[in-house]
Scaffold this motif. Sequence first.
Motif, PDB file in Angstrom:
ATOM      1  N   MET A   1       0.844  -1.179   0.000  1.00 20.17           N
ATOM      2  CA  MET A   1       0.000   0.000   0.000  1.00 20.17           C
ATOM      3  C   MET A   1       0.891   1.245   0.000  1.00 20.17           C
ATOM      4  SD  MET A   1      -2.779   1.405   2.832  1.00 20.17           S
ATOM      5  CE  MET A   1      -3.506  -0.183   3.033  1.00 20.17           C
ATOM      6  N   PRO A   2       0.569   2.223  -0.837  1.00 18.09           N
ATOM      7  CA  PRO A   2       1.390   3.430  -0.869  1.00 18.09           C
ATOM      8  C   PRO A   2       1.223   4.267   0.398  1.00 18.09           C
ATOM      9  CG  PRO A   2      -0.532   3.680  -2.286  1.00 18.09           C
ATOM     10  CD  PRO A   2      -0.536   2.272  -1.791  1.00 18.09           C
ATOM     11  N   ASP A   3       2.239   5.055   0.701  1.00 21.09           N
ATOM     12  CA  ASP A   3       2.126   6.020   1.787  1.00 21.09           C
ATOM     13  C   ASP A   3       1.189   7.136   1.348  1.00 21.09           C
ATOM     14  OD1 ASP A   3       3.935   4.816   3.586  1.00 21.09           O
ATOM     15  OD2 ASP A   3       5.641   5.720   2.563  1.00 21.09           O
ATOM     16  N   MET A   4       0.369   7.628   2.252  1.00 19.83           N
ATOM     17  CA  MET A   4      -0.564   8.699   1.943  1.00 19.83           C
ATOM     18  C   MET A   4      -0.057  10.000   2.550  1.00 19.83           C
ATOM     19  SD  MET A   4      -2.746   7.167   0.066  1.00 19.83           S
ATOM     20  CE  MET A   4      -4.022   8.393  -0.133  1.00 19.83           C
ATOM     21  N   ILE A   5      -0.067  11.058   1.748  1.00 18.22           N
ATOM     22  CA  ILE A   5       0.338  12.386   2.177  1.00 18.22           C
ATOM     23  C   ILE A   5      -0.882  13.287   2.044  1.00 18.22           C
ATOM     24  CG2 ILE A   5       1.937  14.299   1.814  1.00 18.22           C
ATOM     25  CD1 ILE A   5       3.699  12.305   0.188  1.00 18.22           C
ATOM     26  N   SER A   6      -1.341  13.856   3.146  1.00 21.90           N
ATOM     27  CA  SER A   6      -2.568  14.641   3.104  1.00 21.90           C
ATOM     28  C   SER A   6      -2.304  16.140   3.129  1.00 21.90           C
ATOM     29  CB  SER A   6      -3.476  14.287   4.285  1.00 21.90           C
ATOM     30  OG  SER A   6      -4.704  15.000   4.180  1.00 21.90           O
ATOM     31  N   ASN A   7      -3.113  16.834   2.361  1.00 25.30           N
ATOM     32  CA  ASN A   7      -3.182  18.278   2.429  1.00 25.30           C
ATOM     33  C   ASN A   7      -4.177  18.657   3.533  1.00 25.30           C
ATOM     34  OD1 ASN A   7      -2.839  20.991   1.660  1.00 25.30           O
ATOM     35  ND2 ASN A   7      -4.658  20.875   0.394  1.00 25.30           N
ATOM     36  N   THR A   8      -4.253  19.919   3.842  1.00 25.01           N
ATOM     37  CA  THR A   8      -5.058  20.388   4.966  1.00 25.01           C
ATOM     38  C   THR A   8      -6.558  20.240   4.744  1.00 25.01           C
ATOM     39  OG1 THR A   8      -3.351  22.088   5.176  1.00 25.01           O
ATOM     40  CG2 THR A   8      -5.254  22.273   6.614  1.00 25.01           C
ATOM     41  N   SER A   9      -7.047  20.558   3.556  1.00 27.92           N
ATOM     42  CA  SER A   9      -8.498  20.608   3.348  1.00 27.92           C
ATOM     43  C   SER A   9      -9.177  19.283   3.661  1.00 27.92           C
ATOM     44  CB  SER A   9      -8.836  21.061   1.925  1.00 27.92           C
ATOM     45  OG  SER A   9      -8.324  20.157   0.977  1.00 27.92           O
ATOM     46  N   CYS A  10      -8.581  18.196   3.254  1.00 34.78           N
ATOM     47  CA  CYS A  10      -9.149  16.871   3.540  1.00 34.78           C
ATOM     48  C   CYS A  10      -9.291  16.660   5.044  1.00 34.78           C
ATOM     49  CB  CYS A  10      -8.248  15.809   2.927  1.00 34.78           C
ATOM     50  SG  CYS A  10      -8.660  14.134   3.424  1.00 34.78           S
ATOM     51  N   MET A  11      -8.258  17.024   5.760  1.00 31.80           N
ATOM     52  CA  MET A  11      -8.268  16.830   7.219  1.00 31.80           C
ATOM     53  C   MET A  11      -9.337  17.708   7.883  1.00 31.80           C
ATOM     54  SD  MET A  11      -5.032  15.183   8.052  1.00 31.80           S
ATOM     55  CE  MET A  11      -4.864  15.888   9.638  1.00 31.80           C
ATOM     56  N   ILE A  12      -9.416  18.952   7.451  1.00 32.63           N
ATOM     57  CA  ILE A  12     -10.382  19.881   8.051  1.00 32.63           C
ATOM     58  C   ILE A  12     -11.810  19.416   7.789  1.00 32.63           C
ATOM     59  CG2 ILE A  12     -11.348  22.218   7.867  1.00 32.63           C
ATOM     60  CD1 ILE A  12      -8.431  23.216   7.523  1.00 32.63           C
TER      61      ILE A  12
ATOM     62  N   GLY B   1       0.012  24.972   1.948  1.00 31.96           N
ATOM     63  CA  GLY B   1      -0.274  23.586   2.318  1.00 31.96           C
ATOM     64  C   GLY B   1      -0.115  22.644   1.137  1.00 31.96           C
ATOM     65  N   GLU B   2      -0.691  23.038   0.004  1.00 32.38           N
ATOM     66  CA  GLU B   2      -0.559  22.209  -1.200  1.00 32.38           C
ATOM     67  C   GLU B   2       0.888  22.154  -1.667  1.00 32.38           C
ATOM     68  OE1 GLU B   2      -3.190  24.737  -1.664  1.00 32.38           O
ATOM     69  OE2 GLU B   2      -4.942  23.432  -1.558  1.00 32.38           O
ATOM     70  N   ALA B   3       1.580  23.303  -1.625  1.00 34.66           N
ATOM     71  CA  ALA B   3       2.984  23.350  -2.041  1.00 34.66           C
ATOM     72  C   ALA B   3       3.831  22.419  -1.191  1.00 34.66           C
ATOM     73  CB  ALA B   3       3.509  24.787  -1.951  1.00 34.66           C
ATOM     74  N   SER B   4       3.604  22.435   0.123  1.00 34.73           N
ATOM     75  CA  SER B   4       4.403  21.577   1.002  1.00 34.73           C
ATOM     76  C   SER B   4       4.061  20.104   0.795  1.00 34.73           C
ATOM     77  CB  SER B   4       4.226  21.982   2.467  1.00 34.73           C
ATOM     78  OG  SER B   4       2.922  21.705   2.934  1.00 34.73           O
ATOM     79  N   THR B   5       2.801  19.806   0.520  1.00 38.57           N
ATOM     80  CA  THR B   5       2.391  18.425   0.254  1.00 38.57           C
ATOM     81  C   THR B   5       3.078  17.906  -1.006  1.00 38.57           C
ATOM     82  OG1 THR B   5       0.257  18.792   1.348  1.00 38.57           O
ATOM     83  CG2 THR B   5       0.387  16.934  -0.180  1.00 38.57           C
ATOM     84  N   ILE B   6       3.091  18.717  -2.053  1.00 40.78           N
ATOM     85  CA  ILE B   6       3.746  18.326  -3.304  1.00 40.78           C
ATOM     86  C   ILE B   6       5.251  18.196  -3.093  1.00 40.78           C
ATOM     87  CG2 ILE B   6       4.281  19.092  -5.656  1.00 40.78           C
ATOM     88  CD1 ILE B   6       1.379  20.320  -5.668  1.00 40.78           C
ATOM     89  N   ALA B   7       5.844  19.147  -2.377  1.00 47.08           N
ATOM     90  CA  ALA B   7       7.288  19.092  -2.112  1.00 47.08           C
ATOM     91  C   ALA B   7       7.650  17.828  -1.340  1.00 47.08           C
ATOM     92  CB  ALA B   7       7.741  20.338  -1.347  1.00 47.08           C
TER      93      ALA B   7
END
Length: 152
Positions: free
Chosen positions: A1-12, A69-75
């Motif tokens: 299973m791949p590792d999941m990296i979440s952005n803020t909006s999903c969590m909120i 948030g998106e920039a850091s998730t992509i980075a």
Amino acid sequence: MPDMISNTSCMIILDNINRLDILQKLYQTIHLTEEVAQEFGKPLANWMTVNVVEDKNYLRLLNASVDLGEASTIALAVQMPGDHVMILDDLKARKLAKQLDLKYTGLLGILLKAKQQNVIASVSDILAQFRQVNFRFSEKLEAEVLKLAGEL
């Protein structure tokens, strides 16, 4: 299973309907950046791992195109070795991820997977809760997701 990296909006959004457990049940561990953890603004569960984006110049470059948030998730996705998938709903961020040949899904894709794995009983019920917390999606997209979920 791949590792999941979440952005803020999903969590909120999931937190707003008291359903962060969906992420834990599906993926066991979710990776976040420091920036996403700060934007989320609440204490994190023990199954949420905070990672540091090491290349701050690359982060600034990405941040010129998308929110922090998106920039850091992509980075982080670029930085992390191995197989991973980002959770992104922002269209600009998804386009950027596609240009970089990175894998991503969105909150509605997560709901489909949750239904397939019997984590939730009804996609429709969760979508109704999403609307109550102002998560916007088109009627066309809703119909498509409900059809894929076997609820239409």
